[in-house]
Design a protein around this motif. Structure first.
Motif, mmCIF file in Angstrom:
data_model
loop_
_atom_site.group_PDB
_atom_site.id
_atom_site.type_symbol
_atom_site.label_atom_id
_atom_site.label_comp_id
_atom_site.label_asym_id
_atom_site.label_seq_id
_atom_site.Cartn_x
_atom_site.Cartn_y
_atom_site.Cartn_z
ATOM 1 N N MET A 18 10.890 -41.448 123.697
ATOM 2 C CA MET A 18 11.665 -40.225 123.718
ATOM 3 C C MET A 18 11.445 -39.511 122.393
ATOM 4 O O MET A 18 11.446 -40.116 121.335
ATOM 5 C CB MET A 18 13.140 -40.560 123.938
ATOM 6 C CG MET A 18 13.998 -39.333 124.033
ATOM 7 S SD MET A 18 15.712 -39.663 124.449
ATOM 8 C CE MET A 18 15.565 -40.073 126.177
ATOM 9 N N SER A 19 11.279 -38.214 122.449
ATOM 10 C CA SER A 19 11.013 -37.433 121.244
ATOM 11 C C SER A 19 12.309 -37.047 120.528
ATOM 12 O O SER A 19 13.395 -37.099 121.097
ATOM 13 C CB SER A 19 10.247 -36.159 121.616
ATOM 14 O OG SER A 19 11.090 -35.278 122.324
ATOM 15 N N SER B 227 13.081 -34.077 119.634
ATOM 16 C CA SER B 227 13.589 -32.869 120.291
ATOM 17 C C SER B 227 14.438 -33.208 121.506
ATOM 18 O O SER B 227 15.482 -32.595 121.734
ATOM 19 C CB SER B 227 12.433 -31.969 120.724
ATOM 20 O OG SER B 227 11.728 -31.501 119.620
ATOM 21 N N ALA B 228 13.998 -34.173 122.284
ATOM 22 C CA ALA B 228 14.753 -34.576 123.474
ATOM 23 C C ALA B 228 16.107 -35.152 123.081
ATOM 24 O O ALA B 228 17.126 -34.856 123.714
ATOM 25 C CB ALA B 228 13.953 -35.596 124.288
ATOM 26 N N ILE B 229 16.116 -35.961 122.027
ATOM 27 C CA ILE B 229 17.368 -36.541 121.561
ATOM 28 C C ILE B 229 18.324 -35.438 121.111
ATOM 29 O O ILE B 229 19.514 -35.452 121.432
ATOM 30 C CB ILE B 229 17.104 -37.541 120.424
ATOM 31 C CG1 ILE B 229 16.366 -38.761 120.971
ATOM 32 C CG2 ILE B 229 18.403 -37.953 119.732
ATOM 33 C CD1 ILE B 229 15.812 -39.679 119.914
ATOM 34 N N ASN C 223 18.310 -32.304 122.094
ATOM 35 C CA ASN C 223 18.741 -31.542 123.280
ATOM 36 C C ASN C 223 19.838 -32.274 124.040
ATOM 37 O O ASN C 223 20.785 -31.648 124.534
ATOM 38 C CB ASN C 223 17.553 -31.256 124.199
ATOM 39 C CG ASN C 223 16.639 -30.203 123.649
ATOM 40 O OD1 ASN C 223 17.042 -29.354 122.863
ATOM 41 N ND2 ASN C 223 15.382 -30.249 124.056
ATOM 42 N N ILE C 224 19.730 -33.589 124.133
ATOM 43 C CA ILE C 224 20.772 -34.377 124.794
ATOM 44 C C ILE C 224 22.081 -34.267 124.013
ATOM 45 O O ILE C 224 23.163 -34.111 124.600
ATOM 46 C CB ILE C 224 20.329 -35.840 124.952
ATOM 47 C CG1 ILE C 224 19.201 -35.935 125.982
ATOM 48 C CG2 ILE C 224 21.498 -36.745 125.342
ATOM 49 C CD1 ILE C 224 18.509 -37.281 126.043
ATOM 50 N N SER D 184 23.650 -30.915 124.715
ATOM 51 C CA SER D 184 24.314 -30.885 126.026
ATOM 52 C C SER D 184 25.634 -31.654 125.978
ATOM 53 O O SER D 184 26.616 -31.249 126.599
ATOM 54 C CB SER D 184 23.393 -31.431 127.121
ATOM 55 O OG SER D 184 23.272 -32.837 127.057
ATOM 56 N N ALA E 227 17.217 -37.604 132.228
ATOM 57 C CA ALA E 227 16.611 -37.641 130.891
ATOM 58 C C ALA E 227 16.772 -36.359 130.081
ATOM 59 O O ALA E 227 16.046 -36.149 129.130
ATOM 60 C CB ALA E 227 15.134 -37.998 131.012
ATOM 61 N N CYS E 228 17.697 -35.499 130.477
ATOM 62 C CA CYS E 228 17.847 -34.275 129.681
ATOM 63 C C CYS E 228 19.297 -33.986 129.345
ATOM 64 O O CYS E 228 19.641 -32.863 129.012
ATOM 65 C CB CYS E 228 17.181 -33.093 130.371
ATOM 66 S SG CYS E 228 17.882 -32.685 131.958
ATOM 67 N N GLY E 229 20.160 -34.979 129.427
ATOM 68 C CA GLY E 229 21.526 -34.785 128.977
ATOM 69 C C GLY E 229 22.558 -34.875 130.070
ATOM 70 O O GLY E 229 22.384 -35.560 131.077
#
Length: 108
Positions: free
Chosen positions: A1-2, A4-6, A8-9, A12, A48-50
């Motif tokens: 997981m990147s 940025s993804a962390i 973004n989560i 959210s 996987a996006c929040g």
């Protein structure tokens, strides 16, 4: 997981807690309104996006002389919302710190 993804989560998660706090504040403001049906916040995870939240009436019985709002429950909800927001803000800040560390490594 990147990273940025962390982040973004975490964003959210903060938005969900903001939605929950707004619904709770609305419940507290209308606690003495006859036949007011308290709002409840429904949470759902997204792949996987929040997370996301929706607000809907509770559907519980209401009363002619007041609402179905339990102020104790609403205060607990506000405390939980604050804790959840702080936890997500901390995760976001950690991600931002990681980005800063990566940028300083790249510059060197």
């Amino acid at each position: 997981m990147s990273i940025s993804a962390i982040m973004n989560i975490a964003v959210s998660g903060m938005q969900v807690q903001q939605t929950r706090a707004a619904a709770t504040a609305n419940n507290i403001a209308n606690a003495m309104t006859p036949r007011y049906d308290r709002l409840k916040t429904n949470f759902s995870s997204e792949d996987a996006c929040g997370v996301s939240a929706s607000v809907s009436p509770s559907g519980a019985a209401t009363f002619d002389e007041g609402s179905n709002v339990d102020l104790t429950q609403e205060v607990v909800s506000l405390i939980e919302s604050e804790s959840g927001f702080k936890a997500n803000a901390s995760a976001f800040e950690t991600g931002a710190d990681m980005w800063d560390a990566l940028l300083s490594i790249k510059r060197d």
